[in-house]
Each structure stands twice: as C-alpha cells, then as structure tokens.
Design an enzyme around this catalytic site. Structure first.
Site, short mmCIF file in Angstrom:
data_model
loop_
_atom_site.label_atom_id
_atom_site.label_comp_id
_atom_site.label_asym_id
_atom_site.label_seq_id
_atom_site.Cartn_x
_atom_site.Cartn_y
_atom_site.Cartn_z
N PRO A 2 0.83 -1.18 0.00
CA PRO A 2 0.00 0.00 0.00
C PRO A 2 0.88 1.25 0.00
O PRO A 2 1.66 1.46 0.92
CB PRO A 2 -0.79 -0.10 1.30
N GLU A 3 0.73 2.04 -1.03
CA GLU A 3 1.43 3.30 -1.11
C GLU A 3 0.38 4.40 -0.91
O GLU A 3 -0.76 4.09 -0.59
CB GLU A 3 2.13 3.43 -2.46
#
Length: 263
Positions: A2-3
């Site tokens: 997850p960015e």
DNA sequence: CAGATCACCTGCTTGC
DNA sequence: TGCAAGCAGGTGATCT
C-alpha cells in the site's frame, strides 16, 4: 504494497464509518505488528471513542478522544470493516457498532498508540500532493543520489513507493538512475507534475491491486490496468513500443522504458 | 553520507 | 509431482 493512493483509498473508505464509534474491546496477536505490551495497548484502546481518521504519508492516523492510533500497512496490511476474521487477523477492534480487523499475512505493518502525534511522523518529508514546485526544486537540488532511491525515501517525500516511483519517472520521461541534484529546471518541473498527476490518477482509480490489496470495504483498486511500466517488463512501451526493462536499483525492482527514459 | 546487505515474515511463482 | 529458490506494494539497522 500500500502506497499513498492505496492508503488514501482505505482512509476514504473508513472515514464515513469510524468517527463517533467507540472501541468496546481490542485484541492483538502479533509481536511484530504490535511490538511491546499488547495487553496494555488493548487496555488503552478499550472505551475510547474515535474522533477522526486521516492519512499522513503511508500512515493511517486514527485520532481518539485520548491519544492517536497509528497504523502502517507495511506490504500486505489491510484494514477491513465488518469482515470475517481470517488467519492473519492480528488486530481486532470491536466497536459499539461493527468491527475493524487488521489483517496482515507478512506482519510487516505496525500498529502503535501514542499520547499525541507520533514523533516519527516529524521525520517524514512533505506530502507529494501538496509540495510546491519551489520547495520541490530546493529539496531535490540538495539531495545527492539517484532519482529512484530518492523517490522511495520517505524523508524526501512521504507516500511514494515502488509502483508510483516507477510510474512517475516514466510519466516524467526520466531515467531512474539520473542524478537528482543535476536535473534541469524543466525536468524538475516535469517530475513535480508527474508525481502529482500519477498519484491523483491512482487515487481516482482507488489504487493498484497487484495481488491482494483491498480497501476497508474489501473492494479492489483498478489503477493496475493503467500501469505504464510497473510489472510490464518485456511488454511493449505504450508510447514507443520498446520492450519495458526491469533492473534492480537500491535492492528494488525498477521498471522503465529504455527509449522514453534516456539516461 | 550514499549505497549495499541483511533482516523482519508469509505465500505465491518459477525452475529444475 | 516435489522441493528449493526467488520474489513481492516497506522499512530500518548495520556496515563499507
């Protein structure tokens, strides 16, 4: 995994539901995700009411009526609302209405409580969606090193990760190994624009679901179908047709078009 | 200080 | 088929 866009999507999917909820009971099962005294953490959360949920770089900050719960999803972390508890549900927050599950097979994520804002957040760089071209230029010129590792460095900008670093560099037509401090004014502006455009577009598409990323409602993102370079090694560049190349930079797989992104 | 190496942990894919 | 190696969206410690 997850960015910034994925974390933003998770926060947006939580925001309509969490504020006002009270944590009735909490439980933590991983010594990696929750280092230290897990019982104490659970005790601190019991009875607390959630005030707000927001994003800070890749961190999810859940502000309580006392203290802040910070959640970092690591590579495979998920925050799920009203989901069944799977094998990797290492954190469970039972609410007065519903349940919030922290699920994380690899246990690279972290959940921490702090009295006020966690100090580590102060070490992070600016939000990539908010930084001005002037500030971006000044910070870039100050840095040594190559572009790709710099974009991954959270003290430079907070929130970019491996996918969006590669995608932003492609959009800016800049080589991942280019020296950061030596970029022309024009290229710096291109990179500044590209980072913002890439992240905004990704947020609009609710992030990239490469393998198992989902938001709090369990919905996948679909920006992965628009990736220009990430995961496309060997496939033709969507702009010029040249096969996308994959190299290793700073121990991370790095994807780029050798023709569009000249050294 | 930049950069490499390793470590943290699980699970999926690849190659023999 | 089976097994080992390799790889993965992240980060931080340690070494050169």
């Amino acid at each position: 995994m997850p960015e910034l866009p994925e974390v933003e999507t998770v926060v947006r999917s939580l925001a309509p539901h969490l504020p006002g909820r009270t944590i009735v009971h909490a439980e933590f099962r991983s010594k990696f995700v929750t280092p230290g005294d897990r019982r104490l953490l659970a005790k601190r959360l019991a009875g607390r009411t959630i005030r707000s949920v927001r994003r800070h770089g890749k961190f999810i900050l859940i502000e309580l009526d006392r203290g802040v719960l910070s959640v970092h999803l690591g590579m495979t972390g998920k925050l799920l609302l009203d989901a069944p508890r799977g094998t990797h549900a290492y954190g469970v927050l039972e609410l007065d209405r519903g349940v919030l599950i922290y699920d994380d097979p690899r246990q690279f994520g972290r959940i921490e409580w702090s009295e006020s804002m966690p100090e580590r957040l102060a070490l992070l760089g600016p939000e990539p969606l908010a930084i001005s071209l002037e500030d971006f230029t000044r910070e870039l010129r100050r840095r040594k090193g190559r572009l790709k590792p710099l974009l991954l460095n959270q003290s430079f900008l907070r929130g970019l990760g491996n996918i969006y670093a590669d995608e932003a560099l492609f959009r800016a037509r800049l080589h991942p190994l280019a020296a950061a401090a030596r970029l022309s004014k024009q290229r710096i502006a291109r990179l500044h624009d590209s980072i913002r455009e890439t992240l905004q577009l990704a947020i609009e598409h609710r992030g990239s679901s490469i393998s198992d990323y989902v938001d709090a409602a369990g919905d996948r993102g679909w920006f992965q179908i628009m990736h220009q370079v990430y995961g496309r090694q060997g496939e033709p560049c969507r702009v010029c047709g040249t096969p996308i190349r994959k190299i290793v930079v700073g121990q991370r797989g790095t994807h780029y078009c050798p023709r569009c992104q000249r050294p």
